[in-house]
Write an enzyme that holds these catalytic residues in place. Structure first.
Site, mmCIF file in Angstrom:
data_model
loop_
_atom_site.group_PDB
_atom_site.id
_atom_site.type_symbol
_atom_site.label_atom_id
_atom_site.label_comp_id
_atom_site.label_asym_id
_atom_site.label_seq_id
_atom_site.Cartn_x
_atom_site.Cartn_y
_atom_site.Cartn_z
ATOM 1 N N ALA A 273 -7.957 -3.466 -2.885
ATOM 2 C CA ALA A 273 -7.747 -2.437 -2.559
ATOM 3 C C ALA A 273 -8.149 -1.619 -1.500
ATOM 4 C CB ALA A 273 -7.023 -1.374 -3.575
ATOM 5 N N ALA A 274 -9.006 -2.180 -0.841
ATOM 6 C CA ALA A 274 -10.167 -1.850 0.199
ATOM 7 C C ALA A 274 -9.351 -0.959 1.127
ATOM 8 C CB ALA A 274 -10.651 -2.325 1.250
ATOM 9 N N GLY A 275 -8.202 -1.613 1.676
ATOM 10 C CA GLY A 275 -7.565 -0.973 2.713
ATOM 11 C C GLY A 275 -6.317 0.081 2.934
ATOM 12 N N ASP A 276 -6.123 -0.090 0.574
ATOM 13 C CA ASP A 276 -4.993 1.128 0.592
ATOM 14 C C ASP A 276 -6.284 2.064 0.108
ATOM 15 O OD1 ASP A 276 -3.204 -0.392 -0.271
ATOM 16 O OD2 ASP A 276 -3.588 -0.936 -2.408
ATOM 17 N N GLY B 265 -0.518 -1.402 -7.236
ATOM 18 C CA GLY B 265 0.236 -1.477 -6.480
ATOM 19 C C GLY B 265 -0.146 -0.663 -5.112
ATOM 20 N N LYS B 266 0.444 -1.119 -3.761
ATOM 21 C CA LYS B 266 -0.388 -0.369 -2.715
ATOM 22 C C LYS B 266 -0.009 1.473 -2.278
ATOM 23 C CE LYS B 266 -0.392 -5.177 -0.343
ATOM 24 N NZ LYS B 266 -2.167 -4.804 -0.425
ATOM 25 N N ASP C 44 -16.201 -6.107 -5.636
ATOM 26 C CA ASP C 44 -14.429 -6.250 -5.348
ATOM 27 C C ASP C 44 -14.041 -5.599 -3.869
ATOM 28 O OD1 ASP C 44 -11.793 -6.523 -5.843
ATOM 29 O OD2 ASP C 44 -11.733 -5.186 -7.910
ATOM 30 N N ASN D 203 -2.179 2.918 -5.071
ATOM 31 C CA ASN D 203 -2.943 2.744 -4.872
ATOM 32 C C ASN D 203 -3.632 4.375 -3.662
ATOM 33 O OD1 ASN D 203 -4.002 0.620 -6.493
ATOM 34 N ND2 ASN D 203 -3.748 -0.775 -5.227
ATOM 35 N N LEU E 40 -11.131 -4.349 10.829
ATOM 36 C CA LEU E 40 -12.095 -6.355 10.985
ATOM 37 C C LEU E 40 -12.554 -6.351 9.456
ATOM 38 C CD1 LEU E 40 -12.626 -6.367 14.255
ATOM 39 C CD2 LEU E 40 -10.988 -7.480 13.147
ATOM 40 N N GLY E 41 -11.865 -5.424 8.429
ATOM 41 C CA GLY E 41 -13.015 -5.666 7.484
ATOM 42 C C GLY E 41 -14.299 -5.272 7.659
HETATM 43 O O1 RIB Z 1 -3.664 -3.573 -1.923
HETATM 44 C C1 RIB Z 1 -3.909 -3.896 -3.448
HETATM 45 C C2 RIB Z 1 -2.778 -4.393 -4.635
HETATM 46 O O2 RIB Z 1 -1.478 -5.694 -3.704
HETATM 47 C C3 RIB Z 1 -2.891 -4.046 -5.797
HETATM 48 O O3 RIB Z 1 -3.303 -3.815 -6.647
HETATM 49 C C4 RIB Z 1 -1.694 -4.953 -6.678
HETATM 50 O O4 RIB Z 1 -0.873 -4.379 -7.206
HETATM 51 C C5 RIB Z 1 -0.900 -5.041 -5.298
HETATM 52 O O5 RIB Z 1 -0.258 -4.778 -4.488
#
Ligand code: RIB
Length: 305
Positions: A249-252, A38-39, A246, A42, A221-222
């Site tokens: 969640a890099a953005g998180d 979940g953003k 993987d 995270n 831009l990743g």
């Molecule tokens: O940003 C990644 C998240 O997006 C994941 O953890 C997933 O639960 C979705 O919400």
């Protein structure tokens, strides 16, 4: 307290396979993992791992996945006193990850979409101690807007990660309430109708977003870096060289890192550099919340770069 997060909480089921299936196709995977996602969750875990006192306001169900999510948030040191448990099941995400570290995600929002004004009122009570409020788009949009308005009224800076990409441009009233917007390429395209691929295009996009009302923007831009603009000051952070396994969640990780750096008083340029290192490190581990780096790891990567 320094970082306040209003956002989604999921349990993620991640399936790792050499490649992702096409529609109508079945592929064999190598392994699976169940973890916190979940953003909102995270981003809260990212900030807490970076030593910011972090509170999360959101909802989970009264089910086994709710117990699992709550236990993981406690383990990561996120303050959850204002978390609501409701009859709607906990949000869930099914995540496919391939050998190139790319993912595709399906989310069933569950309890996240039961968030309403009563949660915004709980959030309001925490605003006086907050250094910034972190928002995403996995809760009902009216509650995200109400939270942003409440933060504006309390004089608390608003950071909005416009993820997942909105189906249409965001309301001007929301953009006008945002201090720092952090879209990736896909989200920028959803907001502006053009996808930035170079530093120059990302800086242009940031400038257009400012013209639409946000005070500052960091366009991600990743693996090609991050462009940012605040007032007339702009810059570009080159990517950190890492071995990605993987990208979930890099953005998180970026958002949690940005919030923690701004909360301790860093200027935007330094905060974006720190956040970009957090995002890069998160891609070197599998999972979402479990992939968030520590402050020591982030400092080491910045010093090495
Ligand atoms: O940003 C990644 C998240 O997006 C994941 O953890 C997933 O639960 C979705 O919400």
């Amino acid at each position: 307290m320094s970082v306040l997060v209003f956002g989604s909480i999921n349990v993620d089921i991640a399936l790792y396979a050499h490649r992702l299936p096409r529609p109508g196709e079945t592929v064999h995977g190598e392994r699976y993992a169940i973890g916190l996602g979940g953003k909102g969750a995270n981003q809260a875990v990212a900030a807490a791992r970076l030593e910011a006192a972090t509170h999360l306001v959101g909802r989970i169900g009264q089910d086994e996945f709710g117990d699992r999510a709550r236990a993981a948030l406690d383990r990561h040191g996120v303050h959850c006193e204002t978390l609501q448990r409701c009859e709607t099941p906990t949000g869930i995400a099914l995540i496919g990850v391939d050998d190139a570290a790319q993912n595709c995600i399906t989310v069933v929002p569950g309890a996240n979409f039961a968030v309403d004004d009563s949660d915004v009122h709980r959030l309001e009570r925490l605003l006086p101690q907050a250094r910034c409020l972190l928002l995403q788009l996995e809760l009902p949009l009216p509650t995200v807007m109400a939270a942003a308005r409440a933060a504006n009224a309390a004089g608390v800076p608003v950071l909005l990660d416009p993820a997942p990409a909105p189906p249409e441009p965001l309301p001007p009233a929301l953009l006008g309430a945002v201090d720092v917007l952090t879209p990736n390429e896909t989200e920028t395209e959803a907001l502006l109708g053009r996808r930035p691929t170079t530093a120059e295009e990302a800086l242009n996009a940031a400038q257009t977003l400012q013209a639409q009302g946000v005070a500052a923007a960091a366009v991600k831009l990743g693996e090609r870096g991050v462009a940012f603009r605040s007032g007339d000051t702009q810059g570009f952070v080159r990517p950190y060289p890492v071995e990605s396994v993987d990208t979930t969640a890099a953005g998180d990780a970026f958002s949690g890192g940005l919030a923690s750096a701004l909360a301790r008083g860093e200027v935007l340029a330094d905060a974006v550099r720190f956040a970009a290192a957090c995002g890069a490190l998160a891609t070197t581990r599998a999972g979402a919340a479990d992939a968030m780096p520590t402050a020591r790891e982030v400092r080491a990567l910045i010093e090495a770069g």
